[in-house]
Scaffold this motif. Structure first.
Motif, PDB file in Angstrom:
ATOM      1  N   HIS B 358       0.733  -1.244  -0.120  1.00  0.00           N
ATOM      2  CA  HIS B 358      -0.060  -0.026  -0.001  1.00  0.00           C
ATOM      3  C   HIS B 358       0.839   1.379  -0.165  1.00  0.00           C
ATOM      4  N   ILE B 360       3.569   1.944  -1.470  1.00  0.00           N
ATOM      5  CA  ILE B 360       4.072   2.221  -3.148  1.00  0.00           C
ATOM      6  C   ILE B 360       2.709   2.040  -3.772  1.00  0.00           C
ATOM      7  N   SER B 361       1.528   2.021  -3.544  1.00  0.00           N
ATOM      8  CA  SER B 361       0.450   2.165  -4.462  1.00  0.00           C
ATOM      9  C   SER B 361      -0.737   3.035  -4.216  1.00  0.00           C
ATOM     10  N   GLU B 362      -1.802   2.532  -3.354  1.00  0.00           N
ATOM     11  CA  GLU B 362      -2.841   3.686  -3.060  1.00  0.00           C
ATOM     12  C   GLU B 362      -2.523   5.024  -2.179  1.00  0.00           C
ATOM     13  N   LYS B 363      -1.391   4.711  -1.271  1.00  0.00           N
ATOM     14  CA  LYS B 363      -0.883   5.903  -0.591  1.00  0.00           C
ATOM     15  C   LYS B 363      -0.213   6.863  -1.454  1.00  0.00           C
ATOM     16  N   GLU B 364       0.512   6.261  -2.586  1.00  0.00           N
ATOM     17  CA  GLU B 364       1.271   7.309  -3.444  1.00  0.00           C
ATOM     18  C   GLU B 364      -0.095   8.027  -4.417  1.00  0.00           C
ATOM     19  N   LEU B 365      -1.014   7.121  -4.485  1.00  0.00           N
ATOM     20  CA  LEU B 365      -2.119   7.705  -5.428  1.00  0.00           C
ATOM     21  C   LEU B 365      -2.837   9.051  -4.522  1.00  0.00           C
ATOM     22  N   TYR B 366      -2.992   8.726  -3.405  1.00  0.00           N
ATOM     23  CA  TYR B 366      -3.891   9.789  -2.843  1.00  0.00           C
ATOM     24  C   TYR B 366      -2.901  10.965  -2.460  1.00  0.00           C
ATOM     25  N   ASN B 367      -1.577  10.696  -2.359  1.00  0.00           N
ATOM     26  CA  ASN B 367      -0.721  11.754  -2.076  1.00  0.00           C
ATOM     27  C   ASN B 367      -0.515  12.639  -3.428  1.00  0.00           C
ATOM     28  N   TRP B 368      -0.702  11.846  -4.389  1.00  0.00           N
ATOM     29  CA  TRP B 368      -0.202  12.566  -5.463  1.00  0.00           C
ATOM     30  C   TRP B 368      -1.137  13.250  -6.604  1.00  0.00           C
ATOM     31  N   ARG B 369      -2.341  12.830  -6.501  1.00  0.00           N
ATOM     32  CA  ARG B 369      -3.470  13.205  -7.186  1.00  0.00           C
ATOM     33  C   ARG B 369      -3.866  14.587  -7.292  1.00  0.00           C
TER      34      ARG B 369
END
Lengths: 369, 369
Positions: B358, B360-369
């Protein structure tokens, strides 16, 4: 109790009575349509499902088989589905055509594989920097997405349903490090869908090929890099033996819907209970596939690290350029047709609506635990 | 085509043949057990489902009703389920007992409601600072969780299945600001399960009461604060009219499993196809409920803000103390029985295993979008 056997017993009885020359034929004919009952029952539907996956491929292929098994169990054998790997009946990337023309009643694949035929399909697998798994499902079932998807495929006589999601993917396997935008230029990379188009704009040469060909292409140097899925599937293909660096985040696929394609005429021919069974099996298989990926990605990531895969994060500069180009590519796709415009407006609006809730829930969780 | 009608037609035909006094009786008796076929079919199961929810309550109650509707459709009426709101047949918090003693074949509620009877049940709704929705599902279906859950309920003759998840919840509604740990002392708060126990250790007085009583208790000042679910359900109860501050994150429930309880003897009495139908309906309803919450939480959060709800985040100091006490409370629960020890070891190990993915996946997404 097996209902079909009972039914068979009843039919056999009717046949035996008839052969025995029961004398009371008039009486029989005046009762509740016995001939129709005897000849129509038990009606069995033996369907084919063509898929875009290698035989018994973990996660993707096994989800299709699981759906078939459960439909068989729920219908007590009245609806059977035989699952074909890519290339067995039709090539992996011709699943959509096969279902459209009725070669098979069902297909299982990913919408962006048919972008050459239905450009609109690209919205329905994954959008770079877009919705997450749970958000995409909610947009499809509650936010109007399914109706758009139906509209896009209706001209081809095909009805789509979600059967599974891989969850967020990885950025892919690279044989050279990506330290700046410059490193993307001239790179030969396998990335389908919108992510591939973004990479093309950034100077890479992108190709689409089915999963079964990826390992060899990477190992022989026919391509320099590939996205595929995530640790679970990437380990299954042994991609860590063909490339050194394993990049994250999977900006190009924050989730990826797998779709079941149904030939509309075949669907219309089913009685109500079998339609309900097929629909619910799709819902249950969708949940099950997500569980499968969450569990097995965690296990496989460990193994990949132990076997020497080097985890790398794309530099912020590269991610920023990818996001910028994603907006451009999606804007252009939205311009291609009136339907595309409506879809993109709906997805974007939903993403804006749903983001504040994630900011105060799962994002907090992942940052806090 | 309605199979039960066909079946009825076949049975009616057999009956009419018998009444007509067909002369070839020997032939009939020597064929495939016609009498059994005629008398056993179509066997119908009319079940009751007691729930812990108010009548037609959004998300929770509607998911139970949806499951009933779909089972009815898939089984073509051979398995019908009548859904009862909390208090209609048995009180909301007595659902487990009712299913255990067979008053109803099915129940729908949340495991932590029965902690007085089955302390182990508390692991199966939500663990503070624990697994997220997708992780909890994966632990249950792939990581051994379901077997533990079965083991915990088996002495009561009850089989549990997941039917739904609310996703991550909110911290709750407060009539006073929480600026420090001191503000929790003496606070009267409705929080069930492990979260409630943590708050007790931090000096609050916690109570458990069914959802239907929460609004009045908060408005009259009988309690100072309450958790309930998330914007979708909290708006439905009008909790923003009873308290000023809406706290996040929902540290106490990073996800919350809703469970279907099945009386084991009733389950054993079902033929294979109906068992498969019930099981798949549970899977499909689970996915559907998550969609429902993701969509409607986003919409409801907007409305709550517009209607004056003040969003507040717990201070880091308070969250840190909550996390520390959570570890203590869970450690103690794990000590209570050998089974509890095994469950907690399994969940903790899975959380450690799944977290790097998580990251390297969804946490990155929520921080990046």
């Amino acid at each position: 109790m097996k209902r079909r056997h009972l039914f068979g017993a009843a039919a056999a009885l009717l046949a035996s009575l008839s052969l025995a020359g029961c004398n009371d034929e008039k009486k029989v004919e005046s009762s509740a349509e016995p001939k129709a009952a005897a000849s129509e029952a038990p009606k069995t539907y033996n369907w084919k499902m063509v898929t875009a996956w290698p035989k018994n491929y973990p996660g993707l292929g096994t989800a299709a088989q699981r759906l078939a098994d459960r439909v068989n169990a729920m219908s007590d054998g009245r609806l059977t589905i035989k699952v074909y790997a890519g290339g067995e009946l039709v090539p992996a990337l011709e699943v959509f055509d096969a279902v459209s023309r009725g070669t098979a009643e069902l297909g299982h694949g990913a919408a962006y594989y048919w972008k050459g035929k239905v450009p609109t399909a690209q919205f329905f697998t994954s959008v770079p920097f877009g919705l997450s798994t749970s958000e995409m499902n909610a947009w499809l079932t509650r936010g109007g997405g399914q109706a758009f998807w139906d509209e896009a495929y209706a001209p081809y006589g095909v009805k789509p349903m979600v059967v599974g999601n891989t969850g967020m993917q990885m950025g892919g396997w690279f044989n050279k490090e990506i330290n700046s935008l410059q490193d993307l230029k001239g790179l030969k990379i396998r990335t389908p869908g919108l992510g591939g188009e973004v990479l093309t704009r950034l100077g890479a040469t992108t190709v689409n090929m089915p999963g079964g060909e990826v390992f060899t292409a990477l190992q022989t140097g026919a391509i320099d890099a590939t996205d595929w899925v995530s640790p679970y599937n990437d380990l299954a293909f042994g991609l860590h033996k063909a490339a050194k660096y394993y990049y994250y985040p999977g900006w190009q696929e924050p989730q990826a819907v797998l779709e079941m394609l149904i030939n509309q005429k075949a669907l219309d021919s089913l009685p109500d209970d079998l339609r309900a069974i097929l629909t619910e099996a799709a819902g249950a298989a969708s949940r099950d596939m997500v569980d499968d990926y969450v569990y097995n990605n965690a296990m496989a990531l460990d193994q990949l690290k132990q076997q020497g895969a080097q985890l790398k994060r794309f530099p912020d500069e590269v991610l920023a350029a990818m996001r910028e180009q994603s907006d451009v590519v999606l804007g252009e796709l939205a311009q291609q047709s009136e339907l595309n415009g409506r879809i993109w407006a709906s997805m974007k609006a939903f993403q804006e609506q749903v983001t504040p809730m994630h900011e105060i829930s799962e994002k907090e969780l992942y940052n806090w635990r």
